[in-house]
Design an enzyme around this catalytic site. Structure first.
Site, short mmCIF file in Angstrom:
data_model
loop_
_atom_site.label_atom_id
_atom_site.label_comp_id
_atom_site.label_asym_id
_atom_site.label_seq_id
_atom_site.Cartn_x
_atom_site.Cartn_y
_atom_site.Cartn_z
N THR A 18 0.83 -1.21 0.00
CA THR A 18 0.00 0.00 0.00
C THR A 18 0.87 1.26 0.00
O THR A 18 0.53 2.25 -0.64
CB THR A 18 -0.92 0.03 1.24
N SER A 112 6.16 4.05 8.51
CA SER A 112 5.01 4.78 9.02
C SER A 112 4.76 4.52 10.51
O SER A 112 5.60 4.82 11.34
CB SER A 112 3.78 4.44 8.18
N HIS A 113 3.63 3.90 10.81
CA HIS A 113 3.20 3.72 12.20
C HIS A 113 3.66 2.37 12.76
O HIS A 113 3.33 2.05 13.90
CB HIS A 113 1.69 3.81 12.25
N LYS A 125 10.23 3.97 0.19
CA LYS A 125 9.16 4.33 -0.73
C LYS A 125 9.70 5.36 -1.71
O LYS A 125 10.43 6.26 -1.31
CB LYS A 125 8.02 4.94 0.10
N ASP A 277 1.86 10.18 13.65
CA ASP A 277 2.48 8.85 13.62
C ASP A 277 3.99 8.91 13.34
O ASP A 277 4.59 9.98 13.32
CB ASP A 277 1.77 7.97 12.59
N ASP A 279 5.98 8.73 10.74
CA ASP A 279 6.53 9.60 9.70
C ASP A 279 5.74 10.89 9.51
O ASP A 279 5.97 11.62 8.55
CB ASP A 279 6.64 8.84 8.38
N ASP A 281 2.54 11.63 8.82
CA ASP A 281 1.45 11.88 7.87
C ASP A 281 0.07 11.61 8.45
O ASP A 281 -0.93 12.06 7.91
CB ASP A 281 1.67 11.14 6.53
N ARG A 282 0.00 10.85 9.55
CA ARG A 282 -1.32 10.58 10.16
C ARG A 282 -1.62 11.55 11.28
O ARG A 282 -0.70 12.11 11.88
CB ARG A 282 -1.35 9.17 10.73
N THR A 344 -8.01 2.18 -1.21
CA THR A 344 -7.19 2.51 -0.06
C THR A 344 -5.75 2.83 -0.48
O THR A 344 -5.19 2.14 -1.32
CB THR A 344 -7.19 1.31 0.91
N GLU A 364 -10.08 6.81 6.40
CA GLU A 364 -10.53 6.47 7.75
C GLU A 364 -9.37 6.13 8.68
O GLU A 364 -9.50 6.13 9.89
CB GLU A 364 -11.54 5.33 7.72
N SER A 365 -8.22 5.82 8.08
CA SER A 365 -7.06 5.37 8.84
C SER A 365 -6.24 6.55 9.37
O SER A 365 -5.03 6.51 9.37
CB SER A 365 -6.20 4.48 7.96
N LYS A 376 -0.65 12.58 2.81
CA LYS A 376 -1.45 13.05 3.93
C LYS A 376 -0.52 13.78 4.89
O LYS A 376 0.69 13.60 4.84
CB LYS A 376 -2.19 11.91 4.60
C1 G1P Z 1 -3.09 1.35 5.85
C2 G1P Z 1 -4.37 2.14 5.83
C3 G1P Z 1 -4.44 2.98 4.57
C4 G1P Z 1 -3.20 3.88 4.49
C5 G1P Z 1 -1.95 3.04 4.61
C6 G1P Z 1 -0.71 3.89 4.69
O1 G1P Z 1 -3.04 0.49 4.74
O2 G1P Z 1 -5.49 1.30 5.93
O3 G1P Z 1 -5.61 3.75 4.59
O4 G1P Z 1 -3.18 4.59 3.29
O5 G1P Z 1 -2.00 2.24 5.79
O6 G1P Z 1 -0.72 4.75 5.79
P1 G1P Z 1 -3.45 -1.07 4.84
O7 G1P Z 1 -2.60 -1.67 5.93
O8 G1P Z 1 -4.89 -1.10 5.22
O9 G1P Z 1 -3.17 -1.62 3.47
ZN ZN Z 2 2.52 7.32 8.27
#
Ligand code: G1P
Ligand code: ZN
Length: 543
Positions: A18, A112-113, A125, A277, A279, A281-282, A344, A364-365, A376
């Site tokens: 993703t 990320s998180h 990335k 989070d 990095d 972005d959240r 997503t 939503e995440s 984001k």
């Molecule tokens: C998750 C979130 C998605 C977000 C991504 C990166 O991906 O659900 O909305 O864009 O992290 O932060 P997922 O693990 O669901 O593929």
């Molecule tokens: Zn992130």
């Protein structure tokens, strides 16, 4: 300095998910693992003579990876690399810098998180020159390249000092170490009314807490809230980035940001709380004793956008990911603008933003953002809320309650089942797909199925299509249950179940979401046999 050509063989598991390639640190430390992927990026995008931006969220292995990538960039003929001081750059700040200086693209090192440290995760990335995550056609090319790779190039040179701002050279390549915050903060100042937010934060009664979760936004948040905006020292908590995020899970939600949640739901709670989070972005937004769902947050920002200088002329459109609630759709409808529903992942918003079809985007995440960058942006969302609070002089809860009165309320929750055995998770989804044709028209728990499908998306700008983006069961009253497997996890599979219902009547808005969604939670279990398929009695995370 000599350029060394190193023979290598492909790793079969380098398909970006993703958001980029995300694996355990241990996986990245395998011989040539990082190098193979980086050479594949260089080969597939063509970097000779170009400028790149490079930085990461500061997690364990960030510094080592930056040194390797710099030496490889020099060996591959890159003209210039702009590196965030200390190797630190939040994801939205990287996007900002790529756009501002018109570079070919950038490399972001982040998971990320996901937790960090020697036993945690790492990620890489590639972002293209619009500042956004590489679209699927680019990631497919680079994956294909990684599967046929036979060698990579690296310069034999000493490590560079990443901590001192200034210009250096590495072989023939220019390396510019720059202040990680400056360009980004300038961009945010151009969008928000900093003077008004300053007044709010220094009026003697309003109190806020920002939880940087020991991750990348710490230095940015200190400089912005406690420096520029006048909030008292201590406003930013967990504000020093640590390689292992203090052993925490830097994901701003009700479960992992519990320190902040305890403060905002405790006695004598402040007026406003926010978290970001790994990095940056959240974001999570809290009021005193009040949680704003990310789907509602997007809708509230959209409805109030013209109160903010950067958006005073209104929005071109709104985009949300498919599993995100339809709260924003109702705002778009009342504003008479388009609302787009994408798969997503932030990369799907890029074309809509570039084409001027959407101004605000959200997932939503805990992701919200706009056309100011192509990622984001956690701190952007926090400032947007503060700007609205400063103008409206109401509490977070009052603003959201009034929003529900006007637009109705979309009850929303996501149930995650983490660490499911991959085979079992795949079986669940396969069975569900198989059952879709039998569901239409069926009545369950009093809900009648309106449609049941596997979401597919055609990009309105370039016509590209993406299939199998999540199994959706929609009911005639607008309620939905959505199932999909995560594309960012690194251990086993994560099943995500998204639940949504709509209540127009404001008199009925005092429900607990889990209560309001109970009939749909039961339907999800009955159609997908989640318990027996996953072997788990309940979700690991509910947000
Ligand atoms: C998750 C979130 C998605 C977000 C991504 C990166 O991906 O659900 O909305 O864009 O992290 O932060 P997922 O693990 O669901 O593929
Ligand atoms: Zn992130």
């Amino acid at each position: 300095m000599t350029i060394r050509t190193v023979e290598t063989t492909p790793y079969s598991d380098q398909k970006p998910g993703t958001s980029g390639l995300r694996k355990s640190v241990k996986a990245f430390q395998q011989p040539h693992y990082l190098e193979n992927f980086v050479q594949s990026i260089f080969d597939s995008v063509g970097v000779a003579g170009q400028t790149l931006v490079l930085g990461g969220d500061g997690r364990y292995y960030n510094r080592q990876a930056i040194q390797i990538i710099l030496k490889m960039a020099a060996a591959n003929g890159v003209a210039r690399v702009k590196v965030g001081q200390g190797g630190i750059l939040s994801t939205p700040a990287t996007s900002c810098v790529i756009r501002k200086y018109g570079t070919l693209g950038g490399i972001i090192l982040s998971a990320s998180h996901n937790p960090g440290g020697p036993d945690g995760d790492f990620g890489i990335k590639y972002n293209t020159n619009n500042g956004g995550p590489a679209p699927e056609k680019v990631t497919e090319d680079l994956y294909a390249r990684s599967q046929t790779i036979t060698e990579y190039k690296i310069l034999e040179a000493a490590d560079l000092d990443l901590d001192r701002v200034g210009d250096r050279t590495l072989g023939e390549m220019a390396v510019e170490i720059f202040d990680s915050a400056q360009d980004y903060q300038e961009l945010l100042e151009s969008l928000f009314d900093f003077d008004r937010i300053h007044q709010l934060l220094t009026n003697g009664s309003f109190r806020m807490v920002m939880d940087s979760m020991h991750a990348v936004t710490g230095p940015y948040a200190h400089a912005m809230f406690e420096g520029r905006l006048g909030a008292p020292a201590g406003t930013v908590m967990n504000g020093t980035p640590l390689e292992d995020f203090g052993q925490g899970h830097p994901d701003p939600n009700l479960v992992y940001a519990h320190d902040l949640v305890d403060i905002l739901f405790g006695e004598d709670a402040p007026d406003f709380g926010a978290a970001s989070d790994g990095d940056g972005d959240r974001n999570m937004i809290l009021g005193s004793q009040f949680f704003v769902t990310p789907s509602d947050s997007l809708a509230v920002l959209a409805a109030n956008a013209t109160l903010v200088p950067g958006y005073k002329d209104g929005l071109a459109g709104i985009a949300r990911s498919m599993p995100t609630s339809a709260a924003a759709d109702r705002v778009a409808e009342s504003l008479g603008i388009d609302c787009y529903e994408t798969p997503t992942g932030w990369k799907f918003f890029g074309n809509l933003l570039d084409a001027g079809k959407a101004t605000l985007c959200g997932e939503e995440s805990f992701g919200t953002g706009s056309n100011h960058v192509r990622e984001k942006d956690g701190l952007w969302a926090v400032l947007f809320w503060l700007n609205i609070l400063a103008v409206r002089q109401q509490s977070v809860e009052q603003i959201v309650q009034e929003h529900w009165q006007q637009f109705g309320r979309n009850y929303y929750s996501r149930h995650d089942y983490e660490g499911v055995e991959s085979d079992r998770a795949n079986t669940l989804i396969t069975h569900l797909r198989g059952a879709l044709p039998t569901l239409k028209g069926k009545v369950m728990n009093g809900y009648e199925v309106d449609y049941a499908d596997d979401f597919s998306y055609t990009d309105p700008v370039d016509g590209s299509t993406s299939q199998k983006q999540g199994v959706r069961i929609g009911f005639t009253d607008g309620s939905r249950v959505v199932f999909r497997l995560s594309g960012t996890g690194t251990q086993g599979a994560t099943l995500r179940v998204y639940l949504e219902s709509y209540e127009a009547n404001a008199a009925k808005h005092d429900h607990d979401p889990q209560q309001a969604l109970k009939p749909l939670i039961d339907i999800a279990e009955s159609v997908a046999s989640i318990r027996s398929n996953t072997g788990m009695d309940q979700p690991t995370v509910i947000t």
